[in-house]
Design a protein around this motif. Sequence first.
Motif, PDB file in Angstrom:
ATOM      1  N   ALA A  17       0.827  -1.211   0.000  1.00  0.00           N
ATOM      2  CA  ALA A  17       0.000   0.000   0.000  1.00  0.00           C
ATOM      3  C   ALA A  17       0.854   1.250   0.000  1.00  0.00           C
ATOM      4  N   VAL A  18       1.856   1.287   0.878  1.00  0.00           N
ATOM      5  CA  VAL A  18       2.722   2.467   0.973  1.00  0.00           C
ATOM      6  C   VAL A  18       3.528   2.644  -0.313  1.00  0.00           C
ATOM      7  N   GLU A  19       4.069   1.569  -0.850  1.00  0.00           N
ATOM      8  CA  GLU A  19       4.854   1.670  -2.090  1.00  0.00           C
ATOM      9  C   GLU A  19       3.997   2.179  -3.246  1.00  0.00           C
ATOM     10  N   HIS A  20       2.751   1.729  -3.307  1.00  0.00           N
ATOM     11  CA  HIS A  20       1.835   2.201  -4.366  1.00  0.00           C
ATOM     12  C   HIS A  20       1.613   3.700  -4.238  1.00  0.00           C
ATOM     13  N   LEU A  21       1.321   4.164  -3.034  1.00  0.00           N
ATOM     14  CA  LEU A  21       1.060   5.588  -2.825  1.00  0.00           C
ATOM     15  C   LEU A  21       2.318   6.430  -3.057  1.00  0.00           C
ATOM     16  N   HIS A  22       3.459   5.906  -2.622  1.00  0.00           N
ATOM     17  CA  HIS A  22       4.717   6.634  -2.827  1.00  0.00           C
ATOM     18  C   HIS A  22       5.032   6.745  -4.316  1.00  0.00           C
ATOM     19  N   ALA A  23       4.754   5.684  -5.073  1.00  0.00           N
ATOM     20  CA  ALA A  23       4.995   5.722  -6.515  1.00  0.00           C
ATOM     21  C   ALA A  23       4.112   6.747  -7.209  1.00  0.00           C
ATOM     22  N   LEU A  24       2.980   7.084  -6.587  1.00  0.00           N
ATOM     23  CA  LEU A  24       2.091   8.113  -7.139  1.00  0.00           C
ATOM     24  C   LEU A  24       2.514   9.522  -6.726  1.00  0.00           C
ATOM     25  N   GLY A  25       3.606   9.617  -5.969  1.00  0.00           N
ATOM     26  CA  GLY A  25       4.141  10.918  -5.588  1.00  0.00           C
ATOM     27  C   GLY A  25       3.786  11.382  -4.198  1.00  0.00           C
ATOM     28  N   HIS A  26       3.076  10.576  -3.423  1.00  0.00           N
ATOM     29  CA  HIS A  26       2.687  10.969  -2.065  1.00  0.00           C
ATOM     30  C   HIS A  26       3.866  10.786  -1.112  1.00  0.00           C
ATOM     31  N   THR A  27       4.108  11.797  -0.307  1.00  0.00           N
ATOM     32  CA  THR A  27       5.168  11.697   0.711  1.00  0.00           C
ATOM     33  C   THR A  27       4.605  11.795   2.127  1.00  0.00           C
ATOM     34  N   ARG A  28       3.382  12.299   2.253  1.00  0.00           N
ATOM     35  CA  ARG A  28       2.721  12.317   3.572  1.00  0.00           C
ATOM     36  C   ARG A  28       1.600  11.279   3.537  1.00  0.00           C
ATOM     37  N   ILE A  29       1.937  10.064   3.991  1.00  0.00           N
ATOM     38  CA  ILE A  29       1.006   8.923   3.934  1.00  0.00           C
ATOM     39  C   ILE A  29       0.690   8.496   5.357  1.00  0.00           C
ATOM     40  N   ALA A  30      -0.564   8.600   5.754  1.00  0.00           N
ATOM     41  CA  ALA A  30      -0.973   8.247   7.110  1.00  0.00           C
ATOM     42  C   ALA A  30      -1.484   6.809   7.157  1.00  0.00           C
ATOM     43  N   LEU A  31      -1.307   6.185   8.297  1.00  0.00           N
ATOM     44  CA  LEU A  31      -1.911   4.879   8.569  1.00  0.00           C
ATOM     45  C   LEU A  31      -3.115   5.083   9.473  1.00  0.00           C
ATOM     46  N   LEU A  32      -4.273   4.574   9.051  1.00  0.00           N
ATOM     47  CA  LEU A  32      -5.430   4.500   9.944  1.00  0.00           C
ATOM     48  C   LEU A  32      -5.301   3.181  10.684  1.00  0.00           C
ATOM     49  N   ASP A  33      -4.846   3.240  11.920  1.00  0.00           N
ATOM     50  CA  ASP A  33      -4.403   2.068  12.670  1.00  0.00           C
ATOM     51  C   ASP A  33      -5.573   1.175  13.077  1.00  0.00           C
ATOM     52  N   GLY A  34      -5.264  -0.099  13.320  1.00  0.00           N
ATOM     53  CA  GLY A  34      -6.289  -1.056  13.736  1.00  0.00           C
ATOM     54  C   GLY A  34      -6.323  -1.332  15.219  1.00  0.00           C
ATOM     55  N   GLY A  35      -5.484  -0.629  15.995  1.00  0.00           N
ATOM     56  CA  GLY A  35      -5.497  -0.816  17.449  1.00  0.00           C
ATOM     57  C   GLY A  35      -5.053  -2.206  17.849  1.00  0.00           C
ATOM     58  N   ARG A  36      -5.889  -2.886  18.628  1.00  0.00           N
ATOM     59  CA  ARG A  36      -5.561  -4.225  19.135  1.00  0.00           C
ATOM     60  C   ARG A  36      -6.237  -5.333  18.324  1.00  0.00           C
ATOM     61  N   THR A  37      -6.845  -4.985  17.206  1.00  0.00           N
ATOM     62  CA  THR A  37      -7.501  -5.987  16.365  1.00  0.00           C
ATOM     63  C   THR A  37      -6.477  -6.951  15.784  1.00  0.00           C
ATOM     64  N   ALA A  38      -6.890  -8.205  15.593  1.00  0.00           N
ATOM     65  CA  ALA A  38      -5.983  -9.216  15.028  1.00  0.00           C
ATOM     66  C   ALA A  38      -5.384  -8.723  13.720  1.00  0.00           C
ATOM     67  N   GLY A  39      -4.067  -8.826  13.600  1.00  0.00           N
ATOM     68  CA  GLY A  39      -3.362  -8.407  12.400  1.00  0.00           C
ATOM     69  C   GLY A  39      -2.894  -6.968  12.420  1.00  0.00           C
ATOM     70  N   ALA A  40      -3.404  -6.160  13.364  1.00  0.00           N
ATOM     71  CA  ALA A  40      -3.077  -4.737  13.373  1.00  0.00           C
ATOM     72  C   ALA A  40      -1.603  -4.490  13.672  1.00  0.00           C
ATOM     73  N   ALA A  41      -1.043  -5.232  14.613  1.00  0.00           N
ATOM     74  CA  ALA A  41       0.366  -5.016  14.970  1.00  0.00           C
ATOM     75  C   ALA A  41       1.274  -5.295  13.780  1.00  0.00           C
ATOM     76  N   GLU A  42       0.972  -6.353  13.019  1.00  0.00           N
ATOM     77  CA  GLU A  42       1.796  -6.687  11.865  1.00  0.00           C
ATOM     78  C   GLU A  42       1.646  -5.622  10.771  1.00  0.00           C
ATOM     79  N   ARG A  43       0.431  -5.114  10.566  1.00  0.00           N
ATOM     80  CA  ARG A  43       0.230  -4.075   9.549  1.00  0.00           C
ATOM     81  C   ARG A  43       0.925  -2.777   9.969  1.00  0.00           C
TER      82      ARG A  43
END
Length: 342
Positions: A168-194
């Motif tokens: 996801a980040v590489e796709h957005l960076h390739a489009l020229g974005h340098t300020r890319i935010a993560l909408l975090d998943g908190g304690r949901t399964a898989g969130a820590a890895e993402r």
Amino acid sequence: MDSERVTMEHVAARAGVSRALVSIVFRGVAGASEATRERVLAAARDLDYRPDTRASRLGSSRTRTLGVTFSVGHTFHGDLMESLYTHADAAAYELVLSGVTPSRSEAAAVETLLAERCEGIVLLGSSQSTAQLARLARRLPVVSVLRPVPGGEVGVVRTDDATGLRLAVEHLHALGHTRIALLDGGRTAGAAERRRGYRAAVRRAPGLVESILPGGPSELEGAVAARAFLAQTARGRPTAVAAFNDRCAIGFVDVVRQAGLRVPGDVSVVGFDDITEAAYPHVALTTVRQDAERLGAEAVRTLAERLDGESPPGTPPPPVVIEPELVVRASTAPVTRRNTPS
């Protein structure tokens, strides 16, 4: 037969065989010729007979049932069900479902499955502690789907979440974005890895600035994240966001559009999961696709091999980690298309 329940005795009388032979046919064990089997099945169809599988399991040392815990309202868990049913049926197992809701804990859902004499349990996005899962795995085979579990006692089938956020980040960076935010998943399964994958991708790419907004698994958390996003100054806002999942992304998009921003003209958005709604024309969400078909297939295979003696007893099943795939739709665009808000 309309006035009474059709039984094996009725089928036996219609087919001209003993009740024992009817039982053998419906249990799928050796002892009936092919001609007898066809005659019994034809009689059953004529009488509209359905075997009472629950009663037959009570008298057997095996139930051939797999229990599944899932979060009610979690869209991707629903997407997994089709694969689980398909592959359980192919392996001659039945599924017993037990839902987790805000007022019904995962532990309660598991207890229901144990009471149903399930031979193995599939936990979708489990929130139980590692110790709780290890205790459960000492009672019967368990597979955790979508969440890694250390220790080796619990089978694991999951997506490579860190790689998904990197895509996801590489796709957005390739489009020229340098300020890319993560909408975090908190304690949901898989969130820590993402979260870990997002941070690693930001560190590797030149000029990226880390920005993490509290998010979560539902549209409501996405809406809350959108309000935090909108509270930032127009010049300081991220130009793109990678959301914990598609539902969070959809909630985010709804609120920022209501505020007058364009997606992707003012902010590009990437989800995660590729739920059915993500492909709707009015949503058209760029997302990281999890392979629901393979996740379900591997979960059933892992349990069936242990239960049917195809894997050595006492040997922990190796974890299965499935690569995700980026699916590009209309919610992302080059940063040069963005009109900076005044």
